[in-house]
Write an enzyme that holds these catalytic residues in place. Structure first.
Site, PDB file in Angstrom:
ATOM      1  CB  ILE A  17      -0.934   0.012   1.244  1.00  0.00           C
ATOM      2  CG1 ILE A  17      -1.658  -1.343   1.406  1.00  0.00           C
ATOM      3  CG2 ILE A  17      -1.929   1.167   1.145  1.00  0.00           C
ATOM      4  CD1 ILE A  17      -2.531  -1.758   0.248  1.00  0.00           C
ATOM      5  CE  LYS A  18       4.275   4.945  -5.050  1.00  0.00           C
ATOM      6  NZ  LYS A  18       4.231   5.112  -6.503  1.00  0.00           N
ATOM      7  CB  ILE A  19       0.704   5.571   2.611  1.00  0.00           C
ATOM      8  CG1 ILE A  19      -0.278   4.385   2.553  1.00  0.00           C
ATOM      9  CG2 ILE A  19       0.247   6.642   3.585  1.00  0.00           C
ATOM     10  CD1 ILE A  19      -0.633   3.787   3.883  1.00  0.00           C
TER      11      ILE A  19
END
Ligand code: E4P
Length: 224
Positions: free
Chosen positions: A84-86
């Site tokens: 998950i890119k945050i």
């Protein structure tokens, strides 16, 4: 240093996966929109996942922790190995902390300074994406920033992996490898550029032409 391809283009990913030197894909909303502004994101991500079979970072679009966590839950339901890119904003750090507690891999994106990178590592980021090209665009040396971050990683023994992102040319790949980045995520065009050398082309041409000459001479002898 591993190589990922930084794109949402299916044909480019298919080809990059065939090359054998690419172990993952990073995407972001701009890369997805560039390919098709009306794309069904879930469907495109699943297509990419099937092609690459390795690392795949999928970016959230919410800017609040609760929304990011809900999106992360959705993405994980599409395929459980998703990273998950945050973005590195305060709400993002809180989301990274929560996801890290659950063992869900995160890629903290839009990192432009050592202090941002340190915060991401402390929140439990699995990956920290340092944007090289965008730093150079504003006349801040991406090489200096990446070297500082890699030196800090060495001294502090941080576990998060460093991704050199926003790569614009093959020199960025070399600088990232020299600095000690774990991964460079590279646009397809730059990946293909990085494989080329005029000496390879001319050398191969010479080998093939000499082989042909040899065959012709051998044929002449056999026909005598
Ligand atoms: C990767 O994670 C980033 O989304 C990407 O490298 C950004 O690249 P850009 O600065 O060329 O848009």
């Amino acid at each position: 240093m591993e190589l990922y391809v930084d794109t949402a283009n299916i044909e480019h990913i298919r080809h990059a996966a065939m090359l054998g030197c690419v172990s993952g894909v990073t995407t972001n909303p701009s890369l997805l929109a560039k390919e098709d502004p009306s794309v069904d994101v879930k469907q495109r991500i699943l297509e990419i996942h099937e092609l690459i079979g390795g690392h795949l970072s999928v970016e959230v679009v919410s800017t609040v922790t609760k929304g990011m966590l809900k999106e992360a839950e959705d993405i994980i339901s599409w395929f459980p190995e998703a990273t998950i890119k945050i973005p590195i904003i305060p709400d993002g750090l809180a989301a990274v902390k929560e996801l890290s507690k659950k063992g869900i891999p995160t890629n903290v994106t839009l990192v432009f300074s050592p202090t941002q990178a340190i915060a991401a590592a402390n929140a439990g980021a699995t990956y920290v994406s340092v944007f090289m090209g965008r730093l150079d665009d504003i006349a801040i040396s991406s090489n200096d920033v990446l070297n500082d971050i890699c030196e800090i990683w060495e001294v502090q023994d941080y576990e998060s992996k460093i991704i050199a992102a926003s790569i614009r040319h093959p020199m960025h790949i070399i600088e990232a490898a020299k600095a000690g980045a774990d991964i460079a995520t590279v646009p397809y065009k730059v990946l293909m550029q990085s494989l080329k050398s005029p000496l390879t082309d001319s050398g191969l041409e010479q080998f093939l032409s000499d082989y042909d000459k040899m065959q012709t001479e051998r044929q002449k002898i056999l026909n005598i």
